[in-house]
Every structure is written in structure tokens, then in C-alpha cells.
Design an enzyme around this catalytic site. Structure first.
Site: not given
Ligand SMILES: *Cc1c(COP(=O)(O)O)cnc(C)c1O
Length: 345
Positions: A38, A247
Site C-alpha cells: 500500500k 530560517y
């Protein structure tokens, strides 16, 4: 393959994947060993995984949805596919036409009634809930499926990765008590296989351990890593003392840094910021410096001979990366994103 090669690649070791499947198959004893593919084979590439496992002798695949099933069909010769979410009304025509190659794992009384009305003579599987309280029929609803061509009755363990959890034995007892009406039985995921031969029944359903996930002490050293990340250096920079990096200015010089073409949009999440993540350069661990940003991540390149354009390997050993980032091994794999060139080895 895109005509402009990405500066970011995922290396996928299919030999290691097959070796992991063989180890899990051996630990499954007399039970057949399937494979959960999956979420596009946990991000690794379901079609490539299916082809490799078919050659190794795997016969049963599991996906979550019919959209995933459609993407995988036609299957390699000799394989069948089970769709864990069952079948919705809108999926019936496709599911009935695919019967034989792919079949639903029916979870609810409504799904059972839907399959009985549409394809009573086509094979299906059932999921029974034995205590996880996620998908599945209540044990008392099993009788409603009488007369259907049920190949396998499944249940799923909630705490298989905690060997001593009381729920394991409780779910095992509840599963044993079911009347499967002559159908095969299947209970164990990757970690469940390591709980012991009692948990194997007729068919096992490993996922994460195929892809290098370690969910039980017995898997450490036995399960091989499958997935590697390699990113190219976009820029090198000497950051002087007193200057900040990235950042939020969460790190500072003096440092030489290499800025890599990898970021949280690639599933390399901010949880790897500030030294939680590491690259491997010339056999040495090199810490992530400052915050991971969307497309870029800086590592400490002080004292290395790294140059612009060099490829750098990221430490993506699943148990280690999970422990250091606080993310699960499943999240690490399935979040990897679409910007990688996938290189199968
Ligand atoms: C995902 C899944 C598996 C595989 O689980 P792993 O922990 O990845 O081995 C097995 N059975 C069911 C029902 C699943 O949803």
C-alpha cells in the site's frame, strides 16, 4: 524518467528487500508470506517491489484502495492482490471485473451485503476486529458472510511492536475463537511475525520490515536497509563567528556548511533540524545545521573536501532516523515525496 535529472535521488536496494522478505517468510514457518505494498510500496514503488517479490516466490499482495489496485494491475504472474479497505459502491464494477486477480477484504456488514448482491460466487476476504477497533466485522457478524467464497479471514494486531503488551495475547485468543468456516487465517504484520509461531496461522502480511523497518529486537541486524537518500550540494559557504544560519537563525558560525538539495517538501521534515539529522561524508557523521527548509538543508562541512555538485548520502537508517527525529519509521518512508529520482539497485 524526466529529461532534466533531479539533484536528489532515492536509492532502493531490491536485493535487500527480497532478502528481508525471505527472512520474514522463514520466520512465518509453514504460513505463506505475503507483502503489504500500500501507499506505493511504502513510498518505494509498488510495481518494482511486486516484480522483485514475485521472482522470490511471494504470491499475495495487500493494498489499501482500489485506486492502488488499478495502478498495480496486471500483476506479475501467479500473484493476487487484496484490497484492505473493502469495496464501495462506486468501485464494484472494477472490483467484480478484477475478481480472481484482485479481491476486496470486506470490513462491514454493508460491504458483505454489497459483495453478496454483486458477486456472490467471486472470491473475497474478510477482516474481523479482535480489539483494535479500527476496520473489521465484529466477531458476531462473521456469520453474515456465510455462503460467500471467503478465501481468508484476517484480523490486525494493535500493539505487535510491543511484544509484552497484553493486547497481543488477548487478540490472539479472540482470533483463535473465531469460526473461519474453513477459510485460511491471517493475523500477523511485520512485528506480529516476531511474536512467535502462534501468530503466523496460514498467511502473514508484512509491510514495514520489507522496506528496512525494524519493529522487534529480533529484526535488528537481520533486516537490511533498503532505502537511501542522496542529495547534491547546491552551495558551500563559510559562515564566520557571530553570523547565523538559516530560517529562525537557530545556528551560528564559525562553520563551513554545505547546502543540500533536500527539504521538508521531500519528506525530510523539520524534525531533522538542529543536529537530529545526519549525513555521512567519507564515513563520518555530519550534523544537520539549523532548520530544515522546504527545499534545502545545511550540513556541517567543516574540514571536509566537499565541493559544489558533490552528492551527499543522508543517514536514513529507519530505526535510527526515527529515534532521532521522533517520527515513526512508517512516516519517514511514506512521506518521501515526488521529487526524487528513484534508482533501483
Ligand atoms: C499495513 C498493514 C499491514 C502491514 O503492517 P506492517 O506493520 O507495515 O508490517 C498488515 N495488515 C494490515 C491490515 C495493514 O493495514
Amino acid at each position: 524518467m524526466p529529461s532534466v535529472p533531479p539533484a536528489l535521488r532515492l536509492t532502493i536496494d531490491l536485493d535487500a528487500l527480497v532478502a528481508n522478505w525471505r527472512w520474514l517468510a522463514a520466520r512465518s514457518g509453514g504460513a505463506a508470506c505475503g507483502a503489504a505494498v500500500k501507499a506505493d510500496g511504502y513510498g518505494v514503488g509498488a510495481a518494482r517491489v511486486a516484480a522483485a517479490l514475485a521472482r522470490a516466490g511471494c504470491r499475495t499482495l495487500f493494498v489499501a484502495t482500489w485506486a492502488e489496485a488499478e495502478a498495480l494491475l496486471p500483476l506479475p504472474h501467479g500473484m493476487t492482490l487484496r484490497v484492505l479497505h473493502g469495496v464501495r459502491e462506486a468501485e464494484l464494477p472494477f472490483a467484480v471485473a478484477a475478481a480472481g486477480a484482485a479481491m476486496p477484504v470486506l470490513n462491514t456488514a454493508a460491504q458483505v451485503a454489497r459483495w453478496r448482491a454483486a458477486a456472490p460466487d467471486r472470491p473475497c476476504d474478510l477482516m474481523v476486529d479482535t480489539g483494535m477497533n479500527r476496520l473489521g466485522l465484529a466477531p458476531g457478524e462473521l456469520a453474515a458472510a456465510q455462503g460467500l467464497k471467503v478465501e481468508t479471514v484476517h484480523s490486525h494486531l494493535a500493539c505487535a511492536d510491543e511484544p509484552d503488551h497484553v493486547l497481543n495475547a488477548r487478540q490472539l485468543a479472540a482470533f483463535r475463537a473465531l469460526d473461519a468456516g474453513g477459510a485460511q487465517r491471517s493475523l500477523a504484520n511485520s512485528a506480529g511475525i516476531c511474536l512467535g509461531p502462534d501468530y503466523a496461522f496460514d498467511l502473514t502480511r508484512p509491510g514495514i520490515a520489507l522496506y528496512g523497518g525494524v519493529q522487534h529486537p529480533d529484526m535488528a541486524g537481520a533486516i537490511r536497509p533498503v532505502v537511501g537518500i542522496e542529495a547534491q550540494i547546491v552551495q558551500l559557504r563559510d559562515v564566520p563567528a557571530g553570523e547565523s544560519i538559516g530560517y529562525g537563525a537557530t545556528a551560528s558560525g564559525p562553520l563551513r556548511i554545505a547546502v543540500l538539495n533536500l527539504g521538508y517538501a521531500d519528506g525530510y521534515l523539520r524534525a531533522f533540524s538542529g543536529g537530529a539529522g545526519e549525513a555521512i561524508v567519507g564515513g563520518e557523521r555530519r550534523a544537520v545545521v539549523g532548520r530544515v527548509s522546504m527545499d534545502l538543508t545545511a550540513i556541517d562541512a567543516t574540514g571536509t573536501g566537499l565541493r559544489e555538485g558533490d552528492w551527499v548520502a543522508i543517514d536514513f537508517d529507519l530505526p535510527r532516523a526515527a529515534a532521532r527525529s521522533g517520527l515513526s519509521q512508517y512516516e519517514l518512508l511514506t512521506g518521501l515525496g515526488a521529487r526524487y529520482q528513484r534508482a533501483y539497485r
